[in-house]
Scaffold this motif. Structure first.
Motif, mmCIF file in Angstrom:
data_model
loop_
_atom_site.group_PDB
_atom_site.id
_atom_site.type_symbol
_atom_site.label_atom_id
_atom_site.label_comp_id
_atom_site.label_asym_id
_atom_site.label_seq_id
_atom_site.Cartn_x
_atom_site.Cartn_y
_atom_site.Cartn_z
ATOM 1 N N ARG A 231 -80.664 -25.834 38.976
ATOM 2 C CA ARG A 231 -80.586 -24.378 38.888
ATOM 3 C C ARG A 231 -79.745 -23.980 37.678
ATOM 4 N N ASP A 232 -79.935 -22.749 37.216
ATOM 5 C CA ASP A 232 -79.211 -22.249 36.047
ATOM 6 C C ASP A 232 -77.902 -21.606 36.514
ATOM 7 N N PRO A 233 -76.752 -22.213 36.242
ATOM 8 C CA PRO A 233 -75.484 -21.633 36.695
ATOM 9 C C PRO A 233 -75.238 -20.232 36.162
ATOM 10 N N SER A 234 -75.727 -19.944 34.956
ATOM 11 C CA SER A 234 -75.487 -18.629 34.365
ATOM 12 C C SER A 234 -76.257 -17.522 35.069
ATOM 13 N N ALA A 235 -77.247 -17.895 35.884
ATOM 14 C CA ALA A 235 -78.028 -16.893 36.609
ATOM 15 C C ALA A 235 -77.337 -16.446 37.896
ATOM 16 N N LEU A 236 -76.255 -17.114 38.287
ATOM 17 C CA LEU A 236 -75.553 -16.775 39.519
ATOM 18 C C LEU A 236 -74.509 -15.707 39.237
ATOM 19 N N GLU A 237 -74.555 -14.620 39.982
ATOM 20 C CA GLU A 237 -73.575 -13.551 39.810
ATOM 21 C C GLU A 237 -72.232 -13.965 40.403
ATOM 22 N N LEU A 238 -71.167 -13.554 39.742
ATOM 23 C CA LEU A 238 -69.824 -13.816 40.234
ATOM 24 C C LEU A 238 -69.160 -12.488 40.591
ATOM 25 N N SER A 239 -68.732 -12.369 41.839
ATOM 26 C CA SER A 239 -68.024 -11.174 42.310
ATOM 27 C C SER A 239 -66.594 -11.555 42.641
ATOM 28 N N LEU A 240 -65.643 -10.904 41.986
ATOM 29 C CA LEU A 240 -64.226 -11.154 42.223
ATOM 30 C C LEU A 240 -63.584 -9.923 42.855
ATOM 31 N N GLY A 241 -62.458 -10.127 43.483
ATOM 32 C CA GLY A 241 -61.804 -9.045 44.195
ATOM 33 C C GLY A 241 -60.679 -8.395 43.412
ATOM 34 N N HIS A 242 -60.391 -7.142 43.751
ATOM 35 C CA HIS A 242 -59.229 -6.422 43.231
ATOM 36 C C HIS A 242 -58.979 -5.243 44.169
ATOM 37 N N LEU A 243 -58.027 -4.395 43.812
ATOM 38 C CA LEU A 243 -57.650 -3.258 44.643
ATOM 39 C C LEU A 243 -58.072 -1.952 43.984
#
Length: 291
Positions: A231-243
């Motif tokens: 699979r293409d790692p760059s195609a996976l979205e990354l969601s990070l947390g904050h306030l």
């Protein structure tokens, strides 16, 4: 960068239809991408499980806090909004039979015009998962099958869907309506197992509460797993947390440099709807979403 807002479940307001309608409409008006709702099918008056997101090991929610079913709540909010994304964060997979879950999720997506995003996890509260009828120890293997079952039933299968696994087995199954589009499944969690699952099976990864070297390690695990499975790692979205109260354009930019595609913003536990909306408005102005 996309910005999602988590409904403030700890405020005890997410089962209030007037409060949530107002909050969702204001979230949309402010220019945020999506609203995120959490899940606990049951909370326990007593438990021995360790909550992994607080040093106390105890979840901040009281056992009698109203926690609506996430898909039912999102279906309600779909009718209150027109373009706001609708997301779980996270849906506890072992609490659900995937054949039923596939129908429920597809229904919400079809009726909302393709606005659903499922962020799923394997859960931490052993007592909750066992109350729902699943074995805690096998929830990881079960989750892998559940994701496969969901996608099998959502796909166009003129002769019916077929699946034969360790936990689920069926043939010639016709599940309609289909989603308006392939529903993205993001894997939530902060463990190496979650990172591997995201790389192998997810459309995205949501490791909230993780930063620094620990985050770097998890992202490396996710990308290596994606590579290994073709699979293409760059195609996976990354969601990070904050306030909501602390994020600004500079902080968002630094997280974008780490590869974040979306920030999932936690609300303070505000029960006053006017104060909650003012807090959202201030955040949207800092991020340049509104003037």
């Amino acid at each position: 960068m996309k910005y999602a807002v988590v409904a403030p479940v700890a405020a005890g307001v997410t089962a209030d239809p007037v409060w949530m309608s107002t909050f969702a409409r204001h979230t949309e008006a402010c220019g945020f991408e999506s609203i995120v709702v959490v899940e606990h099918t049951v909370l326990m008056a007593e438990y021995s499980s360790v909550y992994p997101y607080d040093t106390s090991g105890r979840v901040e929610l009281s056992a009698d806090c109203p926690v609506p079913d996430p898909l039912d709540l999102l279906a309600f909010l779909a009718g209150q909004t027109t373009r706001l994304g609708l997301a779980t964060g996270v849906l506890v997979l072992p609490n659900h039979h995937p054949v039923v879950l596939a129908k429920r999720a597809a229904t919400v997506d079809a009726l909302s015009g393709g606005r659903l995003r499922l962020a799923v996890g394997t859960g931490w509260l052993k007592e909750e998962i066992e109350a729902c009828g699943a074995a805690f120890a096998s929830r990881g293997r079960r989750a892998d099958e559940q994701i496969a079952v969901l996608r099998t039933l959502w796909a166009d299968q003129p002769a019916g869907a077929e699946f034969h696994g360790e936990f689920f087995d069926f043939a010639h199954a016709m599940s309609y309506p289909k989603p308006a589009r392939p529903i993205p499944i993001h894997i939530g969690g902060h463990s190496r197992a979650a990172a591997r699952r995201a790389g192998r099976l997810g459309d995205g990864f949501q490791p909230l509460g993780v930063a620094g070297a620990e985050l770097d390690e998890l992202l490396a695990v996710m990308r290596a797993e994606a590579d290994e499975t073709g699979r293409d790692p760059s195609a996976l979205e990354l969601s990070l947390g904050h306030l909501v109260t602390k994020i600004d354009a500079d902080r968002a930019g630094r997280l974008a440099d780490l590869g974040a595609d979306r920030l999932v913003l936690a609300m303070p536990p505000l029960g006053d709807i006017a104060e909650a909306c003012d807090t959202l408005s201030a955040c949207a102005r800092r991020l340049g979403l509104t003037a």
